[in-house]
Structure formats: C-alpha cells, structure tokens
Design an enzyme around this catalytic site. Structure first.
Site, PDB file in Angstrom:
ATOM      1  CB  THR B  23      -0.883  -0.008   1.255  1.00 42.96           C
ATOM      2  OG1 THR B  23      -1.492  -1.318   1.521  1.00 42.96           O
ATOM      3  CG2 THR B  23      -1.939   0.951   1.213  1.00 42.96           C
ATOM      4  CG  ASN B  24       0.877   3.451   2.696  1.00 43.58           C
ATOM      5  OD1 ASN B  24       0.263   4.207   1.953  1.00 43.58           O
ATOM      6  ND2 ASN B  24       0.270   3.122   4.106  1.00 43.58           N
ATOM      7  N   GLY B  82       8.915  -9.066  -1.674  1.00 42.69           N
ATOM      8  CA  GLY B  82       9.345  -9.804  -2.669  1.00 42.69           C
ATOM      9  C   GLY B  82      10.597 -10.337  -2.312  1.00 42.69           C
ATOM     10  NE  ARG B  83      12.666 -15.308  -5.714  1.00 40.03           N
ATOM     11  CZ  ARG B  83      13.423 -15.604  -6.885  1.00 40.03           C
ATOM     12  NH1 ARG B  83      14.710 -15.909  -6.544  1.00 40.03           N
ATOM     13  NH2 ARG B  83      12.916 -15.562  -7.983  1.00 40.03           N
ATOM     14  CG  ASN B 122      12.255 -10.575   2.075  1.00 43.82           C
ATOM     15  OD1 ASN B 122      12.728 -10.882   3.223  1.00 43.82           O
ATOM     16  ND2 ASN B 122      11.203 -11.397   1.781  1.00 43.82           N
ATOM     17  CG  ASP B 123       8.459  -7.573   3.510  1.00 42.65           C
ATOM     18  OD1 ASP B 123       8.780  -8.685   3.211  1.00 42.65           O
ATOM     19  OD2 ASP B 123       7.235  -7.319   3.211  1.00 42.65           O
ATOM     20  N   GLY B 151      -0.307 -10.831   4.954  1.00 45.25           N
ATOM     21  CA  GLY B 151       0.162 -12.248   4.667  1.00 45.25           C
ATOM     22  C   GLY B 151       1.190 -12.603   5.731  1.00 45.25           C
TER      23      GLY B 151
HETATM   24 CA    CA Z   1      11.734 -13.579   3.979  1.00 49.39          CA
END
Ligand code: CA
Ligand code: CA
Ligand code: ZN
Ligand code: ZN
Lengths: 328, 328
Positions: B23-24, B82-83, B122-123, B151
C-alpha cells in the site's frame, strides 16, 4: 632413511569410522578417497559400558589391521543416532533405539585409549557430510539430505557447513509435520513425515493391508515367520496392487510436502534423498515440488544418493577434513 | 577549526530507511540508537518509473531535513516485499501486491542519485535484522521472526547472519504447509500457514461467519461500508463469540505447527512473533510448541515483538551496521 620416506609417502591417509545404530555397531577403515578398506560389524550392546568397551575393542582391531593396508589413521569419526554436541564430542540424548546413551562423553575415553583425535556427530548430519565430500553434495554450498530408513533423519548444509542449531537438534527433518492431526509419531506428536513415509510407517500400513488380506497379489508370498514389511508393500505395488501403490504415493506425497517446507525455510539448491526407500520416493517428490513449491524454490534439484554407506563415510569425513574444519 | 570539530562529534550517525509495501511507500530518518526522527508516507505508485522517482524525491527531502536534525546520513536501507538479492541490491521478483517490480536494480539508480551506499533486503529479513539490532534478538545467535500481517513473512538468523538461501527465497515462512490439503493459498498451494493464520485468512473466515450472521455479538456493529476483517473476528472472540474464538484458535494452532517445523529444521533458541496479530497468537503458539515439539526443541522462547516499525528499523540497520557486515 630412504625406504621409510617412500613408505611414508605411500601410506594412505585414512580414518576409523564408527556407526552406532539401533541394531549394529560398525567400524570401518576408510581412505581419503572414500574407499571402505575393511568393515567390521557387531550387534550394538544394550549398556553403556559394554558399548564403549566394544567400540574400543573394534577400533583397536581395525587400527592394527590398518597397518597391513599401509594406512595411516588420522583419527576416529563417530556417527550415532541421537542428539550430539560435536564441539564437545558428547551424545546429549539418544533415540529410543539406543539405550543408556544420554550425556555420554565419547571423545575423552576413546581419544585417551587410542591416542587419536575423535569427532562425533549424529547420523543424519554425518550423511550430509558424506554427500558433501563423496556424493552429490560435492561443491554444493547449500543442500539438504533426507534419509528414509526405519525412521527419517536428515542434515542441512548451509554455506558449506552443517546447521546444528542452538541445542544441536537442527535438521530433525523426520518430525516436520504435514498434517494438523495425521498418524501418531514415536516422538509424541502427529502428522510428522516419519509417521507417513518411514520404513516403520510403511510397515504399519503393510500390516493393515495384510490383515485385511489385501496385500498379497499373484507372484507374492509371505512366509509364516517372516514379518510383513515395507519391502512387501513395494513389491505388491510393483506387481499391480493399487492399494499398496496408493499407500506408497500418499507416503511420498507427505514426505514431499515436508521437503517443500524445508525448501521454504532454508532454500537449498539440492535435495539428496538417501536410505533404502529413496529410489521409491524420488519421482513423487519431484512432482510435488513442481506443484507446491514457490516458483523461486522449484529450481531445487532432487536426486537419490549414490553412497552405499553415508553414515560411515560421513563419520570418516569429519576426520579426513579436520584440517579445514572449524570444530575441535 | 574547533567549533566544526565539535559539530562533527555531535552529529547523529543515521540512516535513511525506505519501506516498500503493498500500500505505502515510506521513508524515515533513523538514528544509530533506533530512534525514528522523522517519517514520511505516500501511497506506493503502481509503475516502476513513478515508484523510483518517488523514492528519490522522498529520500532527497529526508536527506535535506536530516541536516536540521544534525544527522549525518550514512546510507540508504530499503525493505521491500518480494525476493531480493542483497549482494546486488536487486529485487528479483515481487509479490503480487507490488506491480512492475521484477529484476529491478535498486542500488544503482538510488546510489547514483544520492551519492550514498544503498542496501536492499526483503521485508521479512529486514524485520529479523531489526530484532537483532533493536529488539528481542539482541545478542541472540540463532532466532526466527514470523510476521503475521496481511500475509505471513519471516526471517531466520543463524550464527548472527540472515539465511538467504541459494536463490534468496529462504524464510518464506508463510508458505510452510501444515496440511496435505487445507485452504487454498495465494501462492497456488494449499495448507500454507498464510492460508490459515494471516490477516487475509482471518478476514475470509470473518466474512464467512458474517454471511451466516454468526459474527456479531452484543456490543459489536459493522457499518455498512466497513469491510469485515480480522479485527472484527478478534473483537467477537473477546466478547464471547465461541465460533470466532474457535477460528482464532485453529489459525493459531496451524501457525504454531508451522513454527514447530521451523524449530525442527533450524533449531533457533528464540521465536519472535511480530505484526498486528502476534499478541493474539503468542499463547497458543507456546502451548502447541510444548505439546508437539521434540523435547530438545521445546526450550525455544516464544515472544511478541516490541518493535513498532520492524521493516524500517531493519532497513536502517543494514546501513548502521555496514562496517561490520560482510555484504556490499
Ligand atoms: Ca523472508
Ligand atoms: Ca539430523
Ligand atoms: Zn514425530
Ligand atoms: Zn502458500
């Protein structure tokens, strides 16, 4: 003295490898190239004292015979069932299959008696080390091996090293659960891949089918005294018994989902299936990986091990690689 | 010049942290101590070009303002869905939530424009780095963080380093499967913990209950235009709706079995639950670990994160720790 120098050069750098399983205690002389020069086998005694005594006796015998092969023994590598602290050479906790095998310092007594350095690790980890040095894992930075025998074990190589974990129970891959309920496992939980796909699990299913008179097909027989086992299930499936085939497929699918879980956790580039049941599972594992793994994880290769003695070879590799290893 | 030296000493070493979510798009100035000195937020654009432009614009604005705070910006850290290949600073593949975000070199354009070093991960991995530097993971050699938001993501720290895996998709913890069938997951598989326990999954269950008029209990209301969500499920459970409570328990149990699978794979000493749903899952995860993990893995601590901005703090930590990191 010239001839001695030549002798020294011609000596084969070797290891004594010990494999402590639920049934047998085995010792082997293994060369740097992974040749098993001599193998000794006895039943694994039920008590700590007898077991240590027998290990020493068999190692002394092997070390003596090694001279005949012109082998220089660099040390002793021990593969054992159970949880191991490889830094200390201590078995922390054994599986139910090996009695009196908790908090056992293996390094001190064996090193003291044989005047050799001693390395110890669990059998699944040894199998991974064997693949790394002698098998499909050669030159592979990140891979996993899953061994399906009576139970299911495994080892994980990450950045060329085993993952041991914070309490030395990493890679307990047999107890990855693929069902919230599922069949009971020896570990006390349910739905573990060991409870679906191990030799024990297949034997349980084979017995069920046999009790219902649905195991044997034309061309098969089970003698009265012979225990029904996974072997009969595989044989029946090959001879066209669709119930047996379904059991094997379901077992393979469960194993495969567990393997996908491993891919999504440590993302190895290679999965090596090992143990007697490996060839029967290879295709279904490949299929399920292609169906249920993330696209980015599907590149992982799935192969069957070509090593005949992963535990012994892995035990030897701890010795043979010691100069380049961090431990000890 | 004496006063300049003092100024230099009094400067706060800081990072620009960027968080790219579904979203942001957010940017923050974060100090060495983990203080968020200033935070900027915009909607994340739908195209690659607009997104890169906005990142640059927001970073320039933040860097300018950083001078007012007497902050010396050491670099830019970027957390993205993402990766990611963190060695190259490239987004390999995005989740469905971020469009036009495949094979994107983030490092080169941002580093070129801002004349600062740039790190990307990644996050889920950033959240783990945040816990390592600022949270419960401080000083812990092996731990895992599991983030339950829309997720489920995660990160694994092994020997004080992230596990990235062979194709940078390690710690895809949301897609650990705990059922051979189970609910469909966005990834195309079934029975993933994300399909049981994520915000999306709870929203799906909340809607089901609401459609059957079984969600709302006394003291609750859902306005016409308000979407039914996990929040209502949690509220209903707290107000005594046993159906809602059952859904939450089942979700927590599935998440927990997935976490036990992680314990049996990498054997961390600590599991940090993070994200908005974490507090609701902590107790059931602890309970299931005590019931279904191997005795040797049960020692793993389960805690809820205390960090308010794991992605931003983790992005900053890549910059702030750069001198001691191997990458880049
Ligand atoms: Ca991961
Ligand atoms: Ca193991
Ligand atoms: Zn089990
Ligand atoms: Zn999934």
């Amino acid at each position: 003295c010239f001839s001695q120098d030549i002798d020294y050069v011609l000596e084969t750098q070797s290891a004594l490898a010990v494999d402590l399983g639920g049934t047998n205690l085995r010792v082997a002389i293994i060369s740097m190239k992974g040749e098993i020069l001599k193998k000794y086998s006895q039943s694994n005694p039920n008590t700590y004292e007898e077991r240590i005594d027998l290990i020493l006796k068999m190692c002394v015998e092997a070390a003596t015979e090694a001279v005949r092969f012109n082998c220089r023994i660099l040390g002793v590598g021990i593969s054992t069932g159970g949880r191991v602290n490889p830094h200390e050479g201590v078995v922390l906790h054994s599986t139910k299959l090996i009695q009196e095998w908790d908090s056992v310092d293996l390094r001190t007594p064996i090193s003291d008696a044989l005047h050799l350095p001693v390395w110890v690790d669990n059998d699944g980890n040894c199998a991974a080390l064997a693949e790394k040095k002698f098998g499909h894992g050669k030159g592979v930075e990140n891979f996993v091996t899953v061994i399906t025998g009576t139970g299911i074990g495994g080892g994980i190589i990450h950045h060329n090293e085993l993952i041991h974990g914070s309490t030395f129970c990493a890679a307990e891959l047999g107890h990855i659960m693929v069902s919230l309920d599922g069949p009971e496992c020896l570990c006390g939980s349910r739905g573990c891949i060991e409870a679906y796909a191990s030799g024990m699990a297949l034997q349980r299913e084979a017995k069920k089918l046999h009790d219902e008179d649905m195991l044997l097909v034309e061309g098969m027989s089970v003698k009265n005294e012979e225990p029904v086992s996974a072997v009969h299930l595989i044989q029946a499936a090959k001879l066209g018994n669709s119930k047996a085939d379904n059991v094997l497929r379901a077992a393979g699918a469960a194993l495969a989902v567990g393997i996908v879980n491993i891919l999504h956790t440590v993302n190895p580039s290679l999965v090596i299936l090992s143990g007697v049941l490996a060839p029967h599972y290879e295709n279904i594992v490949k299929h399920v990986v292609s169906q249920r793994a993330l696209t980015s994880a599907q590149g992982a290769n799935v192969v069957t091990s070509e090593l005949e003695e992963p535990a012994l070879l892995g035990a030897a590799s701890m010795v043979l690689d010691y100069t380049t290893r961090r431990l000890y």
